[in-house]
Enzyme design. Structure first.
Site, PDB file in Angstrom:
ATOM      1  N   GLU A 254      54.199  41.702  53.213  1.00  0.00           N
ATOM      2  CA  GLU A 254      54.201  41.523  51.770  1.00  0.00           C
ATOM      3  C   GLU A 254      55.124  40.374  51.331  1.00  0.00           C
ATOM      4  O   GLU A 254      56.294  40.323  51.700  1.00  0.00           O
ATOM      5  CB  GLU A 254      54.619  42.840  51.106  1.00  0.00           C
ATOM      6  CG  GLU A 254      54.705  42.796  49.590  1.00  0.00           C
ATOM      7  CD  GLU A 254      53.405  42.385  48.919  1.00  0.00           C
ATOM      8  OE1 GLU A 254      52.342  42.926  49.266  1.00  0.00           O
ATOM      9  OE2 GLU A 254      53.466  41.504  48.040  1.00  0.00           O
ATOM     10  N   THR A 298      47.486  40.377  47.451  1.00  0.00           N
ATOM     11  CA  THR A 298      47.347  41.053  48.745  1.00  0.00           C
ATOM     12  C   THR A 298      45.884  41.244  49.103  1.00  0.00           C
ATOM     13  O   THR A 298      45.458  40.973  50.232  1.00  0.00           O
ATOM     14  CB  THR A 298      47.998  42.447  48.712  1.00  0.00           C
ATOM     15  OG1 THR A 298      49.315  42.326  48.229  1.00  0.00           O
ATOM     16  CG2 THR A 298      48.019  43.073  50.087  1.00  0.00           C
ATOM     17  N   HIS A 413      58.214  43.623  47.842  1.00  0.00           N
ATOM     18  CA  HIS A 413      57.356  43.288  46.702  1.00  0.00           C
ATOM     19  C   HIS A 413      58.231  43.085  45.478  1.00  0.00           C
ATOM     20  O   HIS A 413      59.230  43.770  45.304  1.00  0.00           O
ATOM     21  CB  HIS A 413      56.358  44.431  46.471  1.00  0.00           C
ATOM     22  CG  HIS A 413      55.232  44.061  45.547  1.00  0.00           C
ATOM     23  ND1 HIS A 413      55.398  43.901  44.198  1.00  0.00           N
ATOM     24  CD2 HIS A 413      53.928  43.800  45.804  1.00  0.00           C
ATOM     25  CE1 HIS A 413      54.238  43.554  43.657  1.00  0.00           C
ATOM     26  NE2 HIS A 413      53.325  43.494  44.609  1.00  0.00           N
ATOM     27  N   ASP A 472      51.347  37.587  53.175  1.00  0.00           N
ATOM     28  CA  ASP A 472      50.095  37.677  52.405  1.00  0.00           C
ATOM     29  C   ASP A 472      49.986  36.621  51.303  1.00  0.00           C
ATOM     30  O   ASP A 472      48.909  36.138  51.002  1.00  0.00           O
ATOM     31  CB  ASP A 472      49.857  39.096  51.873  1.00  0.00           C
ATOM     32  CG  ASP A 472      50.914  39.590  50.898  1.00  0.00           C
ATOM     33  OD1 ASP A 472      51.957  38.932  50.748  1.00  0.00           O
ATOM     34  OD2 ASP A 472      50.690  40.656  50.287  1.00  0.00           O
ATOM     35  N   HIS A 473      51.105  36.261  50.688  1.00  0.00           N
ATOM     36  CA  HIS A 473      51.094  35.276  49.593  1.00  0.00           C
ATOM     37  C   HIS A 473      52.540  34.983  49.236  1.00  0.00           C
ATOM     38  O   HIS A 473      53.449  35.601  49.776  1.00  0.00           O
ATOM     39  CB  HIS A 473      50.328  35.802  48.376  1.00  0.00           C
ATOM     40  CG  HIS A 473      50.749  37.193  47.960  1.00  0.00           C
ATOM     41  ND1 HIS A 473      51.900  37.450  47.273  1.00  0.00           N
ATOM     42  CD2 HIS A 473      50.186  38.399  48.222  1.00  0.00           C
ATOM     43  CE1 HIS A 473      52.027  38.754  47.084  1.00  0.00           C
ATOM     44  NE2 HIS A 473      50.996  39.358  47.660  1.00  0.00           N
TER      45      HIS A 473
HETATM   46  C1  GP9 Z   1      49.653  47.219  46.476  1.00  0.00           C
HETATM   47  C2  GP9 Z   1      49.979  46.040  47.285  1.00  0.00           C
HETATM   48  C3  GP9 Z   1      50.684  44.972  46.516  1.00  0.00           C
HETATM   49  O1  GP9 Z   1      48.767  48.102  47.073  1.00  0.00           O
HETATM   50  O2  GP9 Z   1      48.850  45.577  47.897  1.00  0.00           O
HETATM   51  O3  GP9 Z   1      49.830  44.206  45.773  1.00  0.00           O
HETATM   52  P1  GP9 Z   1      50.145  42.711  45.323  1.00  0.00           P
HETATM   53  O4  GP9 Z   1      50.740  42.764  43.964  1.00  0.00           O
HETATM   54  O5  GP9 Z   1      51.066  42.086  46.301  1.00  0.00           O
HETATM   55  O6  GP9 Z   1      48.815  42.052  45.330  1.00  0.00           O
HETATM   56 MN    MN Z   2      51.110  41.371  48.249  1.00  0.00          MN
END
Ligand code: GP9
Ligand code: MN
Length: 634
Positions: A254, A298, A413, A472-473
């Protein structure tokens, strides 16, 4: 009662109030929605109102009492049925109804059987507002009178309804920025804009994608196919098949960006374990690897990994196109005998994952229900990564092998909160609390990955698995440029911003001894063909826009979802061509040939998704199925 002077439109007010109050009570009694603060409670209370004002308000246009009252009653009944249908559905699926569910015929079996069991006699109370409205029409003295409504009054009424809607949206926007553009989660939508508005929004989203789909006939694939085939990358046979038959563990890290890897923050090492991996003999580390996600964050990265296609430029493809045909990595591995699954300790409806995973042919989704979240095991957005990994590995130990598990972490996150005991390093000292805390949560993530490796070893799964991990980003948005500039010791130009979209990627193959730092410029779209080739799976027929990073034909050309791109020589950002080496503006000529390629490639990907074109493609033979017989392949 006869002599009491009631306002002229009291029956309209009664209808609105009854449904409003009932809906609010049902929110609390029949759905399990987490309300975290007073503001959320206020929004929840307010959210049915704008829609009710609008639909019931249409009664102001009626000229006869009978027609008006009938309209009010019918509307009230329809709304009661919609709400009740959601209640019954929720009892079984812990989710709100979305149109594709109703149209997915495979769901109907389940739905029918479940529906019968989830209906109780006491459910008549869900229709109490209809009954009371009917009674009011009988007994309220002026319910049988018709009042002539002046157009000005009517206008004022609808202006009020619109004002309520905007107040509602405004409050939601402060609670959850970008709610409507990113979609997030059905629960969040219902919590913020209300059940009824949510259904309208759902209809809008779904019909938009249906229209594009209806217009496509597959002929579009000819050009797309030519493009894909001409960019095909031959496998590198030194690597091809070297992990054949192994379990595949793909970890979404994340919000992890590359700028923390192999770097320090005020003398503190931020990612000690990942740093070791970058030098490890069994690990390929990709420092020039970029995320390619859009608003779906994500979920977009998951889409890239599974499909080797770009996510969409607007909205989250997990929401808008979960009804499409895909030839996912899960599907390919299913065919090779793999048990495919995703593990993520969050609501299954988040990012519409439950729906999308069906479309991607994922065998099983281990959602929050598959985890035992003890006191102190959750922080920020949910379950902490360390216990999450532990329990995920416990699940893996029970699986039929080989398996393909995708694990989605959560602790690192935004807004990057941690409990004191999980803070292994101090905060940074910039003007951005977000960036300051980010280093700490990244440090926690690093620790969690270390425990994942240990857990896998302890369960005897490590040797037979390959572990692929990717950020992921981005985690730190451009709002924190000043703080980032302080940390990096340089101004954040569009060039630097683009370079900050680098996310780390690791491919760990235990016992391979081939590990190295691979400088190749690559992106998330390349993950699928890379993994499949490692496993010895042929991808020459795949409709994909990525390429195996180990292939000699892999092109150093990464397109971001917003049209920026990076090659081994240039970075194109903010409509300026930069020299990749110096970060200085360079001759536009150097970028020119790629600008069109970038939009062409994004365009092909959008065509595939919007037209649902993979339903016209046979991924086994590589044949285009462009005639009527294709209609049956849905
Ligand atoms: C929540 C997780 C986080 O299930 O995938 O989402 P994001 O805000 O990073 O897209
Ligand atoms: Mn994410």
């Amino acid at each position: 009662m006869k002599n009491m002077k009631l306002p002229k439109h009291s029956i309209l007010a009664v209808a609105i109030l009854l449904t409003w109050i009932k809906t609010y009570v049902v929110y609390h009694t029949s759905f399990d929605m987490k309300i975290e603060n007073v503001m959320q409670q206020v929004i929840l209370f307010l959210n049915p109102l704008s829609f009710l004002l609008l639909v019931y308000g249409i009664s102001l246009f009626f000229k006869s009492v009978k027609a008006r009252n009938r309209y009010l009653l019918i509307t009230s009944s329809i709304l009661a049925v919609i709400l009740y249908a959601n209640v019954a559905f929720y009892r079984f699926f812990s989710d709100f109804i979305t149109l594709p569910v109703l149209f997915q015929t495979s769901n109907f079996g389940d739905l029918g059987a479940s529906a019968a069991e989830s209906v109780y006699f006491t459910d008549v109370f869900y229709f109490i507002d209809v009954v009371l409205l009917f009674a009011a029409m009988k007994w309220l003295p002026n319910a049988k009178e018709m009042a002539i409504v002046k157009p000005a009054i009517r206008r004022a009424y609808f202006v009020l309804a619109a004002a309520v809607l905007f107040l509602n949206l405004g409050l939601s926007e402060t609670e959850r920025p970008q709610l409507l553009t990113r979609s997030f989660d059905r629960e969040l939508l219902v919590k913020n804009i209300g059940t009824y508005n949510y259904h309208l929004y759902d209809i809008y989203i779904q019909s938009k994608s249906h229209a594009a789909r209806a217009l496509a006939d597959g002929s579009e694939l000819v050009e797309v196919n030519n493009y894909v085939r001409s960019n095909q990358a031959e496998p590198n046979y030194e690597v091809f098949g070297t992990a054949e038959g192994k379990n595949v563990i793909v970890v979404s890290l994340e919000s992890l960006q590359s700028f923390v890897v192999n770097e320090e923050m005020n003398g503190e090492v931020v990612t000690p374990f990942l740093n070791e991996l970058t030098k490890d003999e069994d690990t390929f580390y990709f420092p020039n690897f970029y995320h390619q996600t859009g608003l779906g964050k994500t979920s977009d990265s998951e889409f890239l990994v599974e499909n080797s296609l770009y996510p969409l430029g607007g909205g989250a493809v997990f929401f808008t196109h979960s009804g499409n045909t895909y030839n996912s990595m899960a599907e390919s591995l299913n065919e090779k005998g793999y048990f495919t699954n995703v593990m993520h300790a969050n609501n299954k409806s988040f990012w519409n994952r439950d729906m999308m995973y069906n479309a991607l042919n994922v065998d099983q989704f281990y959602d929050v229900e598959s985890y035992d979240i003890a006191e102190g095991d959750a922080v920020n957005w949910g379950m902490k990564d360390i216990p999450f990994f532990k329990q995920s590995v416990d699940h893996m130990a029970e699986m039929k092998q080989p398996f393909y598990s995708r694990l989605i972490t959560l602790t690192n996150h935004y807004p990057f909160h941690l409990e004191e005991k999980d803070k292994f390093i101090p905060e940074y000292d910039s003007n951005s609390g977000t960036l300051n805390r980010y280093f700490q949560t990244v440090r926690y993530m690093d620790e969690s990955v270390k425990t994942l490796f240990e857990d896998l070893k302890a369960k005897g799964l490590y040797e037979d698995s390959i572990i692929v991990m990717y950020g992921d980003h981005y985690g730190i948005s451009e709002n924190h440029n000043e703080a980032m500039a302080q940390y990096l010791g340089k101004d954040i130009t569009p060039f630097e911003s683009a370079q900050l979209q680098r996310v780390p990627m690791f491919i760990h193959v235990p016992g391979s001894n081939k590990g190295e730092v691979v400088e190749e410029v690559a992106g998330q779209i390349d993950i699928r063909p890379t993994i499949l080739h490692l496993l010895g799976v042929d991808t020459s027929k795949d409709m994909q826009l990525g390429a195996d990073v180990f292939s000699k034909d892999h092109e150093e050309f990464v397109v971001f979802r917003d049209g920026r791109f990076v090659t081994d020589e240039v970075v194109y950002a903010g409509n300026v061509c930069y020299d990749k080496e110096t970060g200085l503006e360079t001759d536009a000529e150097a970028c020119a040939p790629y600008i069109e390629r970038a939009s062409e490639e994004l365009g092909y990907s959008d065509e595939i998704i919007n037209g649902d074109l993979l339903r016209f493609y046979d991924e086994k033979t590589g044949n285009l199925l462009i005639d009527e017989t294709t209609e049956s392949k849905k």
